[in-house]
Design a protein around this motif. Structure first.
Motif, PDB file in Angstrom:
ATOM      1  N   ASP A 180      34.979  40.354  24.847  1.00 37.09           N
ATOM      2  CA  ASP A 180      35.452  41.714  25.096  1.00 37.09           C
ATOM      3  C   ASP A 180      35.477  42.034  26.593  1.00 37.09           C
ATOM      4  OD1 ASP A 180      35.810  42.128  22.392  1.00 37.09           O
ATOM      5  OD2 ASP A 180      33.974  43.311  22.135  1.00 37.09           O
ATOM      6  N   THR A 181      34.453  41.598  27.297  1.00 36.27           N
ATOM      7  CA  THR A 181      34.396  41.844  28.741  1.00 36.27           C
ATOM      8  C   THR A 181      35.540  41.130  29.455  1.00 36.27           C
ATOM      9  OG1 THR A 181      31.986  42.092  28.671  1.00 36.27           O
ATOM     10  CG2 THR A 181      32.964  41.621  30.815  1.00 36.27           C
ATOM     11  N   ILE A 182      35.750  39.878  29.103  1.00 35.91           N
ATOM     12  CA  ILE A 182      36.840  39.114  29.725  1.00 35.91           C
ATOM     13  C   ILE A 182      38.199  39.717  29.370  1.00 35.91           C
ATOM     14  CG2 ILE A 182      38.035  36.882  29.745  1.00 35.91           C
ATOM     15  CD1 ILE A 182      35.223  35.576  29.451  1.00 35.91           C
ATOM     16  N   ASP A 242      42.181  41.075  35.609  1.00 32.17           N
ATOM     17  CA  ASP A 242      41.856  40.306  36.818  1.00 32.17           C
ATOM     18  C   ASP A 242      40.898  39.165  36.492  1.00 32.17           C
ATOM     19  OD1 ASP A 242      43.445  41.976  38.344  1.00 32.17           O
ATOM     20  OD2 ASP A 242      41.779  43.221  39.040  1.00 32.17           O
ATOM     21  N   LEU A 243      39.893  39.443  35.681  1.00 29.37           N
ATOM     22  CA  LEU A 243      38.915  38.415  35.312  1.00 29.37           C
ATOM     23  C   LEU A 243      39.585  37.306  34.504  1.00 29.37           C
ATOM     24  CD1 LEU A 243      36.025  37.381  35.321  1.00 29.37           C
ATOM     25  CD2 LEU A 243      35.558  38.869  33.355  1.00 29.37           C
ATOM     26  N   LYS A 244      40.463  37.682  33.578  1.00 29.56           N
ATOM     27  CA  LYS A 244      41.194  36.680  32.788  1.00 29.56           C
ATOM     28  C   LYS A 244      42.030  35.780  33.688  1.00 29.56           C
ATOM     29  CE  LYS A 244      43.359  39.062  29.546  1.00 29.56           C
ATOM     30  NZ  LYS A 244      44.013  39.504  28.313  1.00 29.56           N
ATOM     31  N   SER A 247      41.332  31.681  34.299  1.00 31.02           N
ATOM     32  CA  SER A 247      42.330  30.725  33.814  1.00 31.02           C
ATOM     33  C   SER A 247      43.161  30.101  34.943  1.00 31.02           C
ATOM     34  CB  SER A 247      43.251  31.394  32.796  1.00 31.02           C
ATOM     35  OG  SER A 247      43.929  32.472  33.388  1.00 31.02           O
ATOM     36  N   ASN A 248      42.928  30.527  36.168  1.00 29.45           N
ATOM     37  CA  ASN A 248      43.686  30.030  37.315  1.00 29.45           C
ATOM     38  C   ASN A 248      43.113  28.682  37.772  1.00 29.45           C
ATOM     39  OD1 ASN A 248      44.841  29.527  39.845  1.00 29.45           O
ATOM     40  ND2 ASN A 248      44.999  31.712  40.305  1.00 29.45           N
ATOM     41  N   SER A 249      43.914  27.629  37.682  1.00 28.54           N
ATOM     42  CA  SER A 249      43.446  26.284  38.038  1.00 28.54           C
ATOM     43  C   SER A 249      43.267  26.090  39.549  1.00 28.54           C
ATOM     44  CB  SER A 249      44.401  25.226  37.478  1.00 28.54           C
ATOM     45  OG  SER A 249      45.690  25.417  38.008  1.00 28.54           O
ATOM     46  N   SER A 250      43.823  26.976  40.366  1.00 27.84           N
ATOM     47  CA  SER A 250      43.678  26.827  41.816  1.00 27.84           C
ATOM     48  C   SER A 250      42.365  27.422  42.338  1.00 27.84           C
ATOM     49  CB  SER A 250      44.871  27.456  42.549  1.00 27.84           C
ATOM     50  OG  SER A 250      44.896  28.846  42.352  1.00 27.84           O
ATOM     51  N   ILE A 251      41.644  28.137  41.466  1.00 27.61           N
ATOM     52  CA  ILE A 251      40.333  28.674  41.850  1.00 27.61           C
ATOM     53  C   ILE A 251      39.275  27.664  41.418  1.00 27.61           C
ATOM     54  CG2 ILE A 251      38.683  30.551  41.499  1.00 27.61           C
ATOM     55  CD1 ILE A 251      41.105  32.407  41.095  1.00 27.61           C
ATOM     56  N   SER A 252      38.367  27.348  42.316  1.00 28.47           N
ATOM     57  CA  SER A 252      37.380  26.295  42.056  1.00 28.47           C
ATOM     58  C   SER A 252      36.443  26.666  40.899  1.00 28.47           C
ATOM     59  CB  SER A 252      36.550  26.022  43.306  1.00 28.47           C
ATOM     60  OG  SER A 252      35.664  27.098  43.542  1.00 28.47           O
ATOM     61  N   HIS A 253      35.950  25.609  40.246  1.00 28.70           N
ATOM     62  CA  HIS A 253      34.987  25.817  39.152  1.00 28.70           C
ATOM     63  C   HIS A 253      33.734  26.524  39.669  1.00 28.70           C
ATOM     64  CE1 HIS A 253      37.378  23.708  36.334  1.00 28.70           C
ATOM     65  NE2 HIS A 253      37.091  22.479  36.721  1.00 28.70           N
ATOM     66  N   SER A 254      33.307  26.143  40.862  1.00 29.17           N
ATOM     67  CA  SER A 254      32.075  26.745  41.400  1.00 29.17           C
ATOM     68  C   SER A 254      32.241  28.258  41.609  1.00 29.17           C
ATOM     69  CB  SER A 254      31.637  26.063  42.691  1.00 29.17           C
ATOM     70  OG  SER A 254      32.628  26.174  43.680  1.00 29.17           O
ATOM     71  N   THR A 255      33.406  28.683  42.044  1.00 31.45           N
ATOM     72  CA  THR A 255      33.674  30.119  42.215  1.00 31.45           C
ATOM     73  C   THR A 255      33.659  30.820  40.857  1.00 31.45           C
ATOM     74  OG1 THR A 255      35.002  29.703  44.188  1.00 31.45           O
ATOM     75  CG2 THR A 255      35.328  31.818  43.091  1.00 31.45           C
ATOM     76  N   LYS A 256      34.297  30.207  39.869  1.00 30.58           N
ATOM     77  CA  LYS A 256      34.324  30.790  38.522  1.00 30.58           C
ATOM     78  C   LYS A 256      32.921  30.874  37.937  1.00 30.58           C
ATOM     79  CE  LYS A 256      38.946  29.004  37.508  1.00 30.58           C
ATOM     80  NZ  LYS A 256      39.724  28.094  36.668  1.00 30.58           N
ATOM     81  N   LEU A 257      32.128  29.823  38.135  1.00 26.76           N
ATOM     82  CA  LEU A 257      30.760  29.808  37.606  1.00 26.76           C
ATOM     83  C   LEU A 257      29.915  30.889  38.258  1.00 26.76           C
ATOM     84  CD1 LEU A 257      30.142  25.948  37.383  1.00 26.76           C
ATOM     85  CD2 LEU A 257      30.873  27.510  35.568  1.00 26.76           C
ATOM     86  N   GLN A 258      30.136  31.090  39.546  1.00 22.48           N
ATOM     87  CA  GLN A 258      29.422  32.138  40.276  1.00 22.48           C
ATOM     88  C   GLN A 258      29.774  33.517  39.705  1.00 22.48           C
ATOM     89  OE1 GLN A 258      30.301  31.749  44.440  1.00 22.48           O
ATOM     90  NE2 GLN A 258      28.277  32.468  45.064  1.00 22.48           N
ATOM     91  N   ILE A 259      31.043  33.732  39.450  1.00 17.65           N
ATOM     92  CA  ILE A 259      31.502  35.009  38.889  1.00 17.65           C
ATOM     93  C   ILE A 259      30.873  35.233  37.515  1.00 17.65           C
ATOM     94  CG2 ILE A 259      33.535  36.205  37.965  1.00 17.65           C
ATOM     95  CD1 ILE A 259      35.146  34.831  40.284  1.00 17.65           C
ATOM     96  N   GLN A 304      37.944  23.300  31.285  1.00 21.23           N
ATOM     97  CA  GLN A 304      39.227  24.021  31.316  1.00 21.23           C
ATOM     98  C   GLN A 304      39.662  24.462  29.912  1.00 21.23           C
ATOM     99  OE1 GLN A 304      41.939  21.556  33.559  1.00 21.23           O
ATOM    100  NE2 GLN A 304      40.823  21.907  35.456  1.00 21.23           N
ATOM    101  N   ARG A 305      38.713  25.040  29.178  1.00 23.53           N
ATOM    102  CA  ARG A 305      38.973  25.510  27.820  1.00 23.53           C
ATOM    103  C   ARG A 305      38.660  27.001  27.657  1.00 23.53           C
ATOM    104  NH1 ARG A 305      41.390  21.814  24.759  1.00 23.53           N
ATOM    105  NH2 ARG A 305      40.667  19.698  25.036  1.00 23.53           N
ATOM    106  N   ILE A 306      38.497  27.703  28.750  1.00 23.94           N
ATOM    107  CA  ILE A 306      38.151  29.126  28.670  1.00 23.94           C
ATOM    108  C   ILE A 306      39.234  29.934  27.956  1.00 23.94           C
ATOM    109  CG2 ILE A 306      39.071  29.824  30.922  1.00 23.94           C
ATOM    110  CD1 ILE A 306      35.739  31.017  29.374  1.00 23.94           C
ATOM    111  N   ASN A 307      40.484  29.468  28.016  1.00 19.96           N
ATOM    112  CA  ASN A 307      41.570  30.179  27.331  1.00 19.96           C
ATOM    113  C   ASN A 307      41.461  30.076  25.816  1.00 19.96           C
ATOM    114  OD1 ASN A 307      42.718  31.012  29.735  1.00 19.96           O
ATOM    115  ND2 ASN A 307      44.043  29.235  29.897  1.00 19.96           N
ATOM    116  N   GLU A 308      40.590  29.212  25.321  1.00 23.32           N
ATOM    117  CA  GLU A 308      40.398  29.056  23.882  1.00 23.32           C
ATOM    118  C   GLU A 308      39.251  29.906  23.350  1.00 23.32           C
ATOM    119  OE1 GLU A 308      40.488  24.896  22.635  1.00 23.32           O
ATOM    120  OE2 GLU A 308      41.643  24.463  24.446  1.00 23.32           O
ATOM    121  N   LEU A 309      38.687  30.758  24.193  1.00 22.45           N
ATOM    122  CA  LEU A 309      37.529  31.558  23.798  1.00 22.45           C
ATOM    123  C   LEU A 309      37.828  32.455  22.598  1.00 22.45           C
ATOM    124  CD1 LEU A 309      34.588  32.061  24.448  1.00 22.45           C
ATOM    125  CD2 LEU A 309      35.301  33.818  26.071  1.00 22.45           C
TER     126      LEU A 309
END
Length: 175
Positions: free
Chosen positions: A36-38, A43-45, A49-61, A85-90
């Motif tokens: 629900d939050t996502i 913007d969060l979605k 789901s943006n592949s050009s943003i690093s995993h470490s940045t996403k994990l931090q968020i 890279q499966r967050i879109n399947e949530l």
């Protein structure tokens, strides 16, 4: 809520998450809160789901948003989805968990479509009939669609039972 097919991968992730929890309802509820939050933040979605943003940045968020709000197992699960890279399947994974929970509790969600809004007495009769026919506790998802003219459409699991006038007219026109 339209009933959709869930991929085997999403089902496997759902089973994996549920295995990690003794309290399956807690897992389902907390995953729904994350979802629900996502879903409430475009913007969060986009960021997740943006592949050009690093995993470490996403994990931090994810840590900043959810660390104090959900169990560590849910937080780690979300991180795994990001890394794989499966967050879109949530959404699908959550639906798989709901389905597993329903199956374990002998419940079944049935989408029931009518051409008009049904009164409570009619709804109760339909639910009682379905409870007996399917031998489980029905969780109805009532929908209306005036295009079906009259009759009902039932959708559950991989079944569609269409008793609408529209379906009968289409069948006649093919003959």
């Amino acid at each position: 809520m339209s009933i959709t097919r869930i991929s085997t991968i999403s089902k496997n992730y759902a089973y994996g998450l549920l295995e990690a929890f003794e309290d399956k309802e807690l897992a389902k509820t907390q995953l729904k809160d994350v979802l629900d939050t996502i879903n409430s933040s475009n913007d969060l979605k986009v960021v997740l789901s943006n592949s050009s943003i690093s995993h470490s940045t996403k994990l931090q968020i994810i840590d900043e948003i959810f660390k104090s709000k959900v169990d560590d197992k849910i937080l780690n699960f979300i991180k795994i989805l990001i890394e794989k890279q499966r967050i879109n399947e949530l959404n699908e994974i959550h639906q798989a968990i709901v389905n597993i929970s329903d199956e374990n509790s002998n419940r079944k969600t049935v989408e029931i479509i009518s051409s008009i809004e049904l009164d409570d007495t009619t709804k109760e009769k339909i639910i009682n009939s379905l409870n007996k026919k399917l031998n489980c506790d029905i969780q109805p998802d009532w929908q209306t669609d005036e295009k079906i003219i009259a009759g009902l459409i039932f959708k559950y699991d991989d079944y569609v039972i269409d008793t609408s006038i529209l379906a009968k007219l289409k069948k006649l026109s093919k003959q």
